[in-house]
Design an enzyme around this catalytic site. Structure first.
Site, PDB file in Angstrom:
ATOM      1  N   GLU A   1      -3.973   2.049  -7.460  1.00 47.41           N
ATOM      2  CA  GLU A   1      -4.321   3.125  -6.539  1.00 47.41           C
ATOM      3  C   GLU A   1      -3.468   4.350  -6.859  1.00 47.41           C
ATOM      4  O   GLU A   1      -2.346   4.490  -6.322  1.00 47.41           O
ATOM      5  CB  GLU A   1      -4.079   2.686  -5.094  1.00 47.41           C
ATOM      6  CG  GLU A   1      -4.927   1.522  -4.653  1.00 47.41           C
ATOM      7  CD  GLU A   1      -5.255   1.585  -3.161  1.00 47.41           C
ATOM      8  OE1 GLU A   1      -6.427   1.512  -2.823  1.00 47.41           O
ATOM      9  OE2 GLU A   1      -4.322   1.747  -2.356  1.00 47.41           O
TER      10      GLU A   1
ATOM     11  N   HIS B   1       0.844  -1.201   0.000  1.00 43.48           N
ATOM     12  CA  HIS B   1       0.000   0.000   0.000  1.00 43.48           C
ATOM     13  C   HIS B   1       0.879   1.251   0.000  1.00 43.48           C
ATOM     14  O   HIS B   1       1.956   1.270   0.611  1.00 43.48           O
ATOM     15  CB  HIS B   1      -0.923  -0.015   1.224  1.00 43.48           C
ATOM     16  CG  HIS B   1      -1.983   1.031   1.143  1.00 43.48           C
ATOM     17  ND1 HIS B   1      -1.737   2.341   1.455  1.00 43.48           N
ATOM     18  CD2 HIS B   1      -3.265   0.966   0.730  1.00 43.48           C
ATOM     19  CE1 HIS B   1      -2.848   3.052   1.248  1.00 43.48           C
ATOM     20  NE2 HIS B   1      -3.792   2.228   0.814  1.00 43.48           N
TER      21      HIS B   1
HETATM   22  C1  PEP Z   1      -6.749   3.097   0.137  1.00 41.42           C
HETATM   23  O1  PEP Z   1      -5.944   3.832   0.717  1.00 41.42           O
HETATM   24  O2  PEP Z   1      -6.519   1.894  -0.077  1.00 41.42           O
HETATM   25  C2  PEP Z   1      -7.992   3.708  -0.298  1.00 41.42           C
HETATM   26  C3  PEP Z   1      -8.588   3.196  -1.339  1.00 41.42           C
HETATM   27  O3  PEP Z   1      -8.412   4.768   0.428  1.00 41.42           O
HETATM   28  P1  PEP Z   1      -9.635   5.750   0.116  1.00 41.42           P
HETATM   29  O4  PEP Z   1     -10.768   4.913  -0.419  1.00 41.42           O
HETATM   30  O5  PEP Z   1      -9.974   6.333   1.449  1.00 41.42           O
HETATM   31  O6  PEP Z   1      -9.152   6.719  -0.874  1.00 41.42           O
END
Ligand code: PEP
Length: 258
Positions: free
Chosen positions: A169, A97
């Site tokens: 992400e 992450h």
């Molecule tokens: C994450 O950090 O994995 C994430 C998806 O956070 P958020 O949905 O809060 O942006």
């Protein structure tokens, strides 16, 4: 698409005590008990894994952890091993992450070791990759994704790749707890996913690429989930802030249409 079901996973980060986690699951499981078209995973903090594991037994929600060490046991103070996660009922583990990369200095080399270890213990990794804002502004998104993929998936075979869920992400889209933070547009997310799939095809062939789930993370919420999850290369979502409330997370799960 060869993906059987979309995956919707909750990343609670450092939120909820074990008691709070139980209250969440009690309410949440009633809201999603008839859902069959999505795989649902909750990744609570380590201290709530056992409580959540007990609460979800026999239902349609699976358990995941947010991190792990790559060794099975040993002198690693403060760490949790893949064996321990299996023992408590985890099926999934989030690895790499961006918060672990940025705040705890995890690098691709370490993350690769964790991916290999997770697979060897039959844990399904949710491997997070994504460009940061500077890389995006400088037109280096694809270069960043390519490097992360190549490094984090080193020594992963063609037969193993589809056991890995890749979470795209974009770091700039992660809410960091701000419910008003903007997600990537569906088109921007889709183009990231397409690129990742093309990279997997280059590394392991078209069929492996089709069978590998690529999920989106970054400010997914009930308001945008339908549009994001309808994109052809988006096979699910990793949800942070909006997964902390049972109703909001259930709404996201219900946005999945096959
Ligand atoms: C994450 O950090 O994995 C994430 C998806 O956070 P958020 O949905 O809060 O942006």
């Amino acid at each position: 698409m060869a993906i059987v079901k979309k995956l919707i996973a909750a990343n609670w980060k450092m939120n909820k005590t074990a008691d709070e986690a139980v209250l969440f699951v009690e309410e949440f499981k009633k809201l999603v008990n008839n859902i069959k078209n999505a795989e649902i995973v909750i990744c609570p903090p380590f201290t709530a894994l056992q409580a959540v594991s007990n609460e979800i037994k026999g239902g349609n929600v699976d358990l995941g952890a947010q991190n792990m060490h790559f060794e099975s046991a040993g002198a690693y103070t403060g760490e949790i091993s893949p064996l321990m996660l299996k023992g408590i009922g985890c099926e999934y583990v989030i690895l790499g992450h961006s918060e672990r990369r940025e705040i705890f200095n995890e690098n691709d080399f370490l993350i690769n070791k964790k991916v290999v270890a997770a697979l060897s213990h039959s844990l399904k990794p949710i491997l997070c990759i994504g460009e940061n804002l500077e890389q995006r502004k400088n037109g280096k998104t694809e270069e960043a994704l390519e490097n992360q993929l190549k490094n984090c998936l080193k020594n992963i075979t063609k037969n193993q790749i589809s056991k890995i869920n890749i979470a795209y992400e974009p770091v700039w889209a992660i809410s960091r707890g701000n419910p008003n933070h903007k997600a990537a547009t569906a088109d921007d997310a889709e183009s990231g996913h397409k690129f990742i799939r093309s990279m997997i095809a280059k590394m392991h062939g078209e069929s492996a690429a089709k069978n590998t789930r690529i999920i989106y993370g970054g400010s997914m919420k009930p308001e945008n989930a339908k549009e994001l999850l309808a994109m052809p290369d988006i096979d699910g979502g990793l949800v942070g802030n909006a997964s902390l409330d049972p109703k909001s997370f259930a709404e996201i799960v219900k946005s999945v249409r096959l």
